[in-house]
Design an enzyme around this catalytic site. Structure first.
Site, PDB file in Angstrom:
ATOM      1  CB  ILE A 221      -0.943   0.015   1.218  1.00  0.00           C
ATOM      2  CG1 ILE A 221      -1.728  -1.296   1.312  1.00  0.00           C
ATOM      3  CG2 ILE A 221      -1.881   1.218   1.126  1.00  0.00           C
ATOM      4  CD1 ILE A 221      -2.561  -1.644   0.098  1.00  0.00           C
ATOM      5  CE  LYS A 222       3.588   4.411  -5.051  1.00  0.00           C
ATOM      6  NZ  LYS A 222       3.768   4.713  -6.503  1.00  0.00           N
ATOM      7  CB  ILE A 223       1.309   5.733   2.885  1.00  0.00           C
ATOM      8  CG1 ILE A 223       0.236   4.663   3.093  1.00  0.00           C
ATOM      9  CG2 ILE A 223       1.042   6.945   3.771  1.00  0.00           C
ATOM     10  CD1 ILE A 223       0.163   4.112   4.511  1.00  0.00           C
TER      11      ILE A 223
END
Length: 373
Positions: free
Chosen positions: A140-142
């Site tokens: 998951i890209k944050i």
């Protein structure tokens, strides 16, 4: 035996990830071909990539029609379509994930850029994306905004693997490492298996040169011109130095001893924007063990075709990198301002792409409804 530059990079310990994904890549066998022929071991996505893929319409007609039949909103349709692509890509990469103990075989999907400054909403959507994709090898890209940092800690603490994106400065990178370690500590205290949690820290490269060079050329001196096209590599090399230092400290080594993984540096924005520069500059110039280089297909093809891999080009270059930044400071280049400008622009560009994607999907849904009527 003959070998290829991408195979040489892989042997050096560089993971090659493709910075692109589309339904057509998945269904045509192209992704599997890149794995087999060009040593690709993962994929990264962002709103701009999905906006381009869905705007092209190819391969998405049935998905859009199905969402229209459900009465889905544009946001609901984007969520369903992008998570389906990522899920299917995860399945293609699963053998690599298994073979590398979870290090590679990774596919990234990003939280909405509209949430870049909203910690709680970022946490909630990261968990939703993770649950919807429902594959161990999703990342998951944050974004590494100030609001993103506590979200990174919370999501890692929940046992979810994270790709931290939009990192430009060493100071922010150090905060990202702190956020990752804090998340691991939370996960450990909650009894979560640390070995299952992986993370990469995406350091953007070419954009640094674009911004610094603009400021150097504005100075107009020969001394300034002599420093152009060097800051991007130097900044990334110093990031690797910081990575080596921070993950040798007791806080990190204690967690590693408990089964945790290091957070690997990832080189992003590796497409060369200045046509006068070698088109493989940000690949061959950042070759070091334990790194990821995520490449647009054009850069991947160039590397495969004519990249010259000369071994580790990072760890022996720390002194030169420090000297470069001393020279930039002497010329009055405010690198803190450079990196904040780049972060602000990066968030704004992703938000603009996200809104374009929303508009594109909304229009496609309306057209599909008209066809179904």
């Amino acid at each position: 035996m003959s070998t290829t530059p991408t195979a040489e990079l892989s042997a050096l310990g560089v993971s090659i990830w493709l910075d692109d994904l589309s339904r057509t890549r998945i269904t045509s066998g192209n992704l599997a071909q890149l794995i087999a022929e060009k040593n690709v071991t993962g994929v990264t996505t962002n709103p701009t990539i999905f906006q381009g893929a869905i705007t092209a319409h190819i391969g998405y007609e049935d998905s859009v029609a199905a969402q229209a039949a459900k009465g889905a909103t544009a946001d609901d349709a984007i969520f369903a379509i992008t998570t389906a692509d990522v899920r299917d890509a995860c399945d293609i990469f699963r053998p690599i994930y298994d073979a590398t103990g979870g290090v590679d075989g990774r596919v990234s999907i990003e939280v909405s850029p509209d949430l870049a400054h909203d910690t709680e909403a970022t946490i909630a959507q990261a968990k939703e994306l993770h649950a919807e994709v429902d594959r161990e090898n999703v990342l998951i890209k944050i974004p590494a905004t100030k609001a993103g940092l506590p979200a990174i800690t919370a999501v890692i603490g929940a046992g979810i693997s994270v790709n931290v994106t939009l990192i430009f400065s060493l100071e922010r990178y150090s905060e990202v490492i702190d956020a990752y370690l804090a998340g691991l500590e939370q996960a450990r205290d909650a009894g979560i298996d640390l070995s299952k949690i992986h993370s990469v820290a995406s350091f953007f490269v070419s954009r640094v040169d674009t911004e610094v060079d603009k400021r150097l050329l504005a100075l107009g001196t020969d001394e300034a011109k002599a420093l152009t096209s060097k800051a991007g590599l130097a900044n990334a090399r110093l990031a690797y130095e910081l990575y080596e230092q921070r993950f040798a400290e007791s806080r990190a080594t204690d967690l590693i001893a408990a089964g945790a993984n290091v957070q690997r540096p990832l080189w992003a924005s590796t497409g060369v924007k200045d046509p006068s520069l070698p088109d493989t500059l940000y690949v061959t110039g950042l070759a070091a063990a334990g790194t990821v280089n995520t490449m647009p297909e054009k850069t991947l093809d160039a590397t495969f075709d004519h990249g010259v891999v000369e071994g580790d080009t990072v760890t022996g270059a720390y002194g030169e990198a420090h000297e470069l930044f001393a020279k930039l400071a002497d010329l009055g280049i405010d690198f803190t301002d450079v990196t904040q400008t780049l972060e602000d622009e990066g968030v704004s560009k992703f938000i603009a792409s996200w809104h374009d994607l929303q508009a594109t999907v909304a229009s496609a849904l309306e057209s599909a409804k008209g066809t179904q009527a």
